[in-house]
Design a protein around this motif. Sequence first.
Motif, PDB file in Angstrom:
ATOM      1  N   THR A   1       0.763  -1.150  -0.130  1.00 29.07           N
ATOM      2  CA  THR A   1      -0.198   0.065  -0.098  1.00 29.07           C
ATOM      3  C   THR A   1       1.075   1.339  -0.053  1.00 29.07           C
ATOM      4  O   THR A   1       0.424   2.188  -0.583  1.00 29.07           O
ATOM      5  N   ARG A   2       1.869   1.257   0.622  1.00 25.19           N
ATOM      6  CA  ARG A   2       2.739   2.481   0.730  1.00 25.19           C
ATOM      7  C   ARG A   2       4.333   1.976   0.643  1.00 25.19           C
ATOM      8  O   ARG A   2       4.669   0.949   1.364  1.00 25.19           O
ATOM      9  N   PHE A   3       5.066   2.916   0.275  1.00 25.26           N
ATOM     10  CA  PHE A   3       6.503   2.435   0.272  1.00 25.26           C
ATOM     11  C   PHE A   3       7.393   3.629   0.417  1.00 25.26           C
ATOM     12  O   PHE A   3       6.914   4.946  -0.114  1.00 25.26           O
ATOM     13  N   ALA A   4       8.501   3.525   0.734  1.00 26.29           N
ATOM     14  CA  ALA A   4       9.799   4.750   0.784  1.00 26.29           C
ATOM     15  C   ALA A   4      10.854   4.001   0.097  1.00 26.29           C
ATOM     16  O   ALA A   4      11.092   2.982   0.469  1.00 26.29           O
TER      17      ALA A   4
ATOM     18  N   GLU B   1       4.802  -0.958   3.183  1.00 29.77           N
ATOM     19  CA  GLU B   1       3.999  -1.401   4.138  1.00 29.77           C
ATOM     20  C   GLU B   1       2.778  -2.179   3.375  1.00 29.77           C
ATOM     21  O   GLU B   1       2.439  -1.838   2.352  1.00 29.77           O
TER      22      GLU B   1
ATOM     23  N   GLY C   1      -0.619  -3.817   7.120  1.00 30.57           N
ATOM     24  CA  GLY C   1      -0.170  -3.083   8.095  1.00 30.57           C
ATOM     25  C   GLY C   1       1.305  -3.596   8.629  1.00 30.57           C
ATOM     26  O   GLY C   1       2.205  -2.802   9.320  1.00 30.57           O
TER      27      GLY C   1
ATOM     28  N   ARG D   1       5.161  -4.235   8.220  1.00 33.74           N
ATOM     29  CA  ARG D   1       6.315  -3.163   7.314  1.00 33.74           C
ATOM     30  C   ARG D   1       7.494  -4.079   7.335  1.00 33.74           C
ATOM     31  O   ARG D   1       7.956  -4.788   8.056  1.00 33.74           O
TER      32      ARG D   1
ATOM     33  N   LEU E   1      -0.897  -1.996  13.049  1.00 35.73           N
ATOM     34  CA  LEU E   1      -1.992  -1.232  11.935  1.00 35.73           C
ATOM     35  C   LEU E   1      -1.146  -0.492  11.050  1.00 35.73           C
ATOM     36  O   LEU E   1      -0.282  -0.236  11.265  1.00 35.73           O
ATOM     37  N   PRO E   2      -1.992   0.043  10.110  1.00 31.76           N
ATOM     38  CA  PRO E   2      -1.258   0.817   9.286  1.00 31.76           C
ATOM     39  C   PRO E   2      -0.639   2.132   9.968  1.00 31.76           C
ATOM     40  O   PRO E   2      -1.441   2.829  10.810  1.00 31.76           O
TER      41      PRO E   2
ATOM     42  N   ARG F   1       3.477   9.127  -0.104  1.00 31.38           N
ATOM     43  CA  ARG F   1       3.432   7.501  -0.452  1.00 31.38           C
ATOM     44  C   ARG F   1       3.946   6.711   0.597  1.00 31.38           C
ATOM     45  O   ARG F   1       3.646   5.510   0.615  1.00 31.38           O
TER      46      ARG F   1
END
Lengths: 611, 205
Positions: A551-554, A579, A583, A585, B146-147, B156
């Motif tokens: 869902t998210r990245f860096a 992530e 949730g 990571r 959790l997120p 992002r």
Amino acid sequence: MSGEDKLPVLAFPSCKDATNPPPTKLEQAIAAMRAALENRPAIDRSAPATVAQDIPDSFSPVGVPRSKPEGPRSGSGRGAIVLAQGAVAPTKHSLPIPARDNTMRRITAIHLPRFAMERWLRWAAQNTLAPPDDLPVVLAVEGTHGPVVHATNRAAELQGIHIGARVVDMRALCPDLRVEFADISGDRVALEKLMIWARRWCPWTATDGATGLVLDTSGSDHLLGGEAAMLREIETRLSTLGLSARLATAPTHGAAWAMARFGGVRRICRAQDLAAQLSPLPVRALRLDGDTVVLLQRLGLKTVGDLAAVPRVSLARRFARAPLAKNPLLRLDQMMGHLGEPVSSPDDPPRFATQSALAEPVQDPEPHLPALCDTLCADLFAAGFGARRVTLTVFRTDGEVSQISVAISQPSRDPDHIRRLFDGKLERIDPGFGFDLITLVAAVAENLPTVQTRLEGGADDGAELGRMIDRLSAKFGAGAVRRPTLRDSHIPERREGWQPAMAGEIVPPAPLRTLRPIRLLDPPEEVRVLYGVPEGPPAQFVWRRVTHRVTRFAGPERIAPEWWADRPGTRLRDYYRIEDHTGCRFWLYREGLHGDGRGGDPRWMIHGVFA
Amino acid sequence: MLGGDATLSEVFCPIATDGAAIGFVLAVLDMHKHAREKPLLWVQDRLSRRETGRPYLAGMTRPMQVIAVDVSRPIDVLWAMEEGLRCPALAGVIGEVWGDPPALDFTATKRLALRAETHGVPAFLIRRAAHPNLSAARLRWNISSLPSRADPHDQRAAGAPMWRADLFRARWQTPGDWVAHHDGEKLVLDHGVEASAHDQHRARA
């Protein structure tokens, strides 16, 4: 008896008395001889500084600078070598500083005349191959012209078979001779084991040739009721192992060696009657090789007394350059104590040791351990020392030694702590058919001054922590209890190394500015990409049969290989922090780039987990 | 509750590879007195080490002294933890056990709990692929990720981590469900209402 009255009076006028100015040829020769005689002290005068430092004083406390001996130690092995290479034998009165009296110690020599055969017989009896007593048996070794007799049993000896003869000749003499091959290296190993086992009588033992042991029993005999009782005890113990032994105790190694082989039964020789007891022995008792013995016999010198009566100068002239094994003068000096020859034990005797002799062989050392720990710690306390390594040794009745040791991270003399370190380890000791002597030795000890603990009764933190590390290391091994160390590398898995916690305090690595995972997978695991995108991490991947949707990245954070450490062709890594939809990571990296010429398509690996 | 008396806490991870439990335990440890200058004993059994990796100190929020013990069997983890709890010079003891070994029963956890309370050393038992069976642990948590919060500098990217902390059994207090995060100094527990609202917000987004 000192060395001086053994020295022959020179038949020649000495240089001092030679007042006549014109020196004759004879006087020149005498001067040269004197110079040769003076040669030895000249070496010795230059040598002491180095020799004295090299000789470890084995009774000095471990961890403390060894004290330098006062005088030159002529009693060192190195001194003897110098002499052997040097010109002439020493004369006591020519030494600049009075040497240490070499006849102060008590040396016990054990001669095992039938060691190889008795060892073989014991092995044969265990394997039900033992021959009857009246069957002649020899052990043979390969000689240049076929097998040669190495050891015989009594029956073979009675038939006239002697050691060193060829086996074919002896077979002709005795047709029903049984020939086995000798195990020379096995004998040597067995003798070394026996040497360790002989530490039950004194701390300082060494092997002496192929069939002998030598023990420095100075100060140990009273524990066994005097020297006569000690020799009887040693002989009894060895006979229970099936070994026949001849023993003698004398002030020097050479004298003990000679008396054990050529003297009577269990001879004990005092320093004052050394010469009287040794003079009737044959010259073979001087530990010379065969040629020299034959030579001396041709010269008419049959006994040690004959040799001692010969003027020193004439012997010195003949044997000046001879090595030790061919030099009767040096051997005579060693035997009489003019030249020192200490027992060269392979390892230092421990300074702190305690032992418990049991009336009967037992199988379990545990009930005796607390008392041993208490005694050892009391000794350590009295000397202001703490143990770093403690060894428990049991001396089995069958001539074997079994031992376990524990390590301590900080010097300690706490009996409870030391005893607890042996918990769970005592099962590993092999008791055999039982043991009747237990020793507890502080193999490594360090200075530990007495410190006052805190007044309010709190424990000292460092000591508490050290004890815990000791217990864990004793249970799981020193390699299982570790502390991190920082290494000079930017590859994540190489940045942190782990060292055994016993090694001491290690500075913890500081966190980096960039984010790093809290767990590192070792090794990194490959993931299968389900849905890749040209830029950034894959949108979906499978790891351990679970699909993760990113869902998210860096990122990326590029970490290049270390060319000075990595193999050629190692690919660079582009790290992403991602992530997933639940949730979790992760730390994901792509190994290599498209078209970098270092393999096919880049692989995606998971390397760590974030909190 | 947290950072008070030292005791034994059990932390379960619904997802074995989730790093949330480690972050949560380290955040709780930060709240204990004198914890910062003392070393931490970290015991792992073989399966935990294989499946979830080893502690990586560069990723921790502050420099930490760690003494790591690698053992093969779960019963050795318990033995090493007991040894560590005897030593007051430790900031805490963390043990990782994989699965439901028979050795980890009520008696074993009670021994750990009593020893932790006697010597004042907090103990944490991190259990993965495990069922919350009978146990004497005073606090039993279920921790999952959790997120995370939004990163203010990169929309992002994932920001500061958040965890769902479900205290399903406690001896001295009522159980509860919180959203937890570490604010750099201490652990902050928000109410579950906000957590569910956060969840809904994430679901809508």
